[in-house]
Enzyme design. Structure first.
Site, short mmCIF file in Angstrom:
data_model
loop_
_atom_site.label_atom_id
_atom_site.label_comp_id
_atom_site.label_asym_id
_atom_site.label_seq_id
_atom_site.Cartn_x
_atom_site.Cartn_y
_atom_site.Cartn_z
CD GLU A 203 84.75 -72.52 56.65
OE1 GLU A 203 85.41 -72.76 57.45
OE2 GLU A 203 83.53 -72.23 56.83
N GLY B 78 77.79 -64.65 54.17
CA GLY B 78 76.98 -63.92 53.08
C GLY B 78 77.08 -64.71 51.73
N PRO B 79 76.42 -64.28 50.64
CG PRO B 79 74.66 -63.47 49.56
CD PRO B 79 75.52 -63.31 50.65
CB SER B 80 79.99 -66.42 46.08
OG SER B 80 80.09 -67.69 47.18
N GLY B 81 80.97 -63.36 46.60
CA GLY B 81 80.82 -61.82 45.90
C GLY B 81 80.39 -60.71 46.61
N GLY C 86 81.74 -59.40 49.25
CA GLY C 86 82.74 -58.41 49.60
C GLY C 86 83.60 -59.06 50.86
CE LYS C 87 81.85 -64.80 52.34
NZ LYS C 87 80.97 -64.48 50.99
CB THR C 88 87.76 -62.38 49.64
OG1 THR C 88 87.06 -63.63 49.80
CG2 THR C 88 89.35 -62.31 49.35
#
Length: 577
Positions: A502, A370-373, A375-377
């Protein structure tokens, strides 16, 4: 942190809670009393010596008694000072131990808000102020009190009129010293706060020295550092001004009292109502009162500083611990992970992820895209239990992970990030970092995991091999070398769950190929979560979860999402074309 003023009661409660060595304290104070009593005998012996003074009538027993009194006083005083200093050092060591233990068990969210440099200042500088009070000023204060009480008692018996003249100075001194002490406390509090901020800024700048130099920020940091130094100078000069008032005032009071005693005593000796020996003894006792009183000024000044330091120490000690210090110890191998309606916000009014749900079966590879920011991290932070969900829960085999002990959960998770963190030390120490039996792991096992991570190739080129120093944060190793050490560390831990942010995203193509092979080997048979910045690394994932603005907008295999998710298809067309 909320700042709250504390009085003496919290300060003494804090000191008592550290478990004062009672025997050493009792013996030290007793020795202090004996020292003082020995010191109080000397003026009386001197009086007898002076009153009967003549070369022909020198009293050998009195001279021997004076010599013995001096020697006994010196020996016992040394014992007293050491034991009371021992008590102080022990108390502060335990206080630092409590603070360090507490800090290590605070949640990550605390360190998101607080500067690490300021926290270091609390552990080192603030406890140092308390140590100085206990080891230096407190013993002087106790022996000084005993000395004053003994000397005043003897003086009142010897000559109460002269004693009252001398004691007139006490209320004058106290009346001036109290407001000065209050002012000093306020200044000291400001100085301690400014010292903590300055320490934090210095630590941050030196910790990111490469960024600073690469950004040509020397002038900016120089100006910022100088501003902090000048602020500290301002507080230091304020302290100096008060000290400059205290010291001359005490000297003035002492000199006035001495002149009055000598003048009045001289008249008494002249008219025969007082012996010369009594006047000499009176002056000696006067010094035994004056010296402690002058040290009291420093004691109360330091006490005010220690009260300010106590505020910050108590702030840290009262912080809530990270949840999960106690809990279930459970083997999580071959158990599914369920994320059920999880929401999270760093701040109450700023939700980062909302109502996220998914399931990972044992051995599956789950990728977040998904796009940066998006909520992945943050999702990784919740799985690692750096943060607790504001609502919903994460389960392992149907058991909420918050019911597991933090040690049990994290010991079964391997984490490899883009910028693999390393501690200053050797390659060996970094491989074994955090393992209970780290010191007992054989070189053979370390070389095995290094080989599995393709790290043995470069480690063997170093003259010291596994004992090669890596530098602060691993700066002596390349990015690819750090990643392979991190992967070897994960192999050594043999995790049940693997989390990868990653891990090849910032590597060159040659390093990427080697690291990717090592990661593939590491992932075998383990439930794996991957944050994907490049879709080429996750096309074979069992499930890809697409997160936008904290919401799951798509879930499935690469082929399924290509067909059903517009934004994912755009990502794929850009990156995989």
């Amino acid at each position: 942190m909320d700042k709250k003023k504390v009085g003496l009661k919290p300060f003494f409660s804090l000191i008592l809670s550290t478990g004062i060595p009672k025997l050493a304290l009792a013996v030290g104070l007793t020795a202090g009393v004996l020292t003082t009593l020995a010191g109080l005998v000397v003026p009386l012996l001197t009086k007898n010596l002076v009153d009967g003074f003549s070369v022909a009538s020198l009293s050998v027993p009195i001279m021997i008694a004076i010599g013995v009194a001096f020697i006994v006083q010196a020996v016992i005083d040394g014992v007293s000072i050491y034991l009371l200093s021992y008590v102080g050092q022990k108390v502060v060591a335990r206080l630092r131990e409590r603070m360090w233990t507490k800090l290590l068990r605070l949640p990550v969210s605390h360190f998101d808000k607080e500067s690490s440099g300021e926290t270091v200042s609390r552990v080192v500088n603030d406890t140092g102020i308390v140590k100085e009070l206990i080891t230096q000023h407190f013993p002087q204060f106790i022996t000084g009190i005993i000395s004053i009480i003994g000397a005043v008692t003897i003086l009142l018996i010897m000559d109460w009129k002269m004693t009252l003249i001398m004691l007139i100075s006490v209320p004058i001194t106290v009346g001036i010293m109290i407001p000065l002490g209050t002012k000093m406390a306020k200044i000291s509090r400001g100085l301690q706060d400014e010292t903590a901020i300055f320490t934090g800024n210095i630590q941050q700048t030196l910790g990111e020295i490469r960024l600073m130099k690469a950004s040509n920020a020397e002038q900016n940091e120089e100006a910022s550092g100088k501003a902090g130094i000048w602020k500290l100078l301002g507080f230091g000069l304020k302290e100096a001004r008060i000290t400059a008032l205290i010291a001359p005032f005490m000297y003035l009071v002492v000199m006035v009292v001495i002149v009055m005693i000598i003048g009045y005593g001289g008249m008494r000796v002249a008219n025969g109502t007082m012996s010369t020996g009594a006047l000499v003894a009176f002056l000696l006792y006067l010094f035994q009162i004056i010296f402690p009183i002058t040290s009291f000024a420093m004691f109360f000044t330091q006490l005010q500083k220690a009260k300010g330091a106590t505020e910050r120490i108590i702030d840290i000690l009262e912080l809530p611990l990270e949840e999960g210090q106690d809990g279930l110890v459970m083997d999580i191998a071959n158990k599914p992970i369920q994320v059920v309606d999880v929401s999270f916000a760093y701040e109450d009014d700023e939700p980062v992820i909302g109502n996220v749900s998914f399931e990972a079966q044992p051995g599956e590879m789950i990728a977040f895209a998904g796009p940066s920011g998006g909520g992945k991290t943050t999702m990784f932070g919740l799985l690692e239990r750096f943060y607790e969900p504001t609502s919903g829960e994460i389960q392992i085999g149907g058991v909420p992970i918050k019911e597991l002990s933090m040690a049990s959960w994290r010991s079964q998770i391997g984490y490899v990030s883009q910028e693999s963190a390393m501690m200053a030390g050797t390659i060996r120490e970094n491989l074994c970092y955090g393992l209970e039996n780290g010191a007992n792991i054989s070189d053979q096992r370390l070389w095995e995991v290094a080989e599995m991570a393709y790290a043995d190739e470069f480690v063997k080129t170093f003259s010291k091999g596994l004992d090669t120093e890596v530098g602060e944060r691993g700066v002596k190793l390349s990015g690819g070398q750090r990643q392979r050490i991190a992967i070897a560390r994960a192999f050594l831990r043999d995790p049940k769950i693997l989390m990868m942010d990653e891990a090849t995203a910032s590597l060159d193509s040659q390093s990427e190929g080697v690291v990717q092979d090592a990661l593939t080997r590491l992932m075998e048979g383990r439930t794996t979560f991957v944050i994907a910045h490049r879709l080429s690394t996750i096309v074979d994932a069992d499930k890809i979860i697409f997160i936008e603005n904290g919401q799951v907008t798509g879930s499935g295999t690469h082929k399924e999402l290509i067909q059903s998710h517009t934004l994912y298809r755009e990502f794929a067309e850009q990156q995989l074309a």
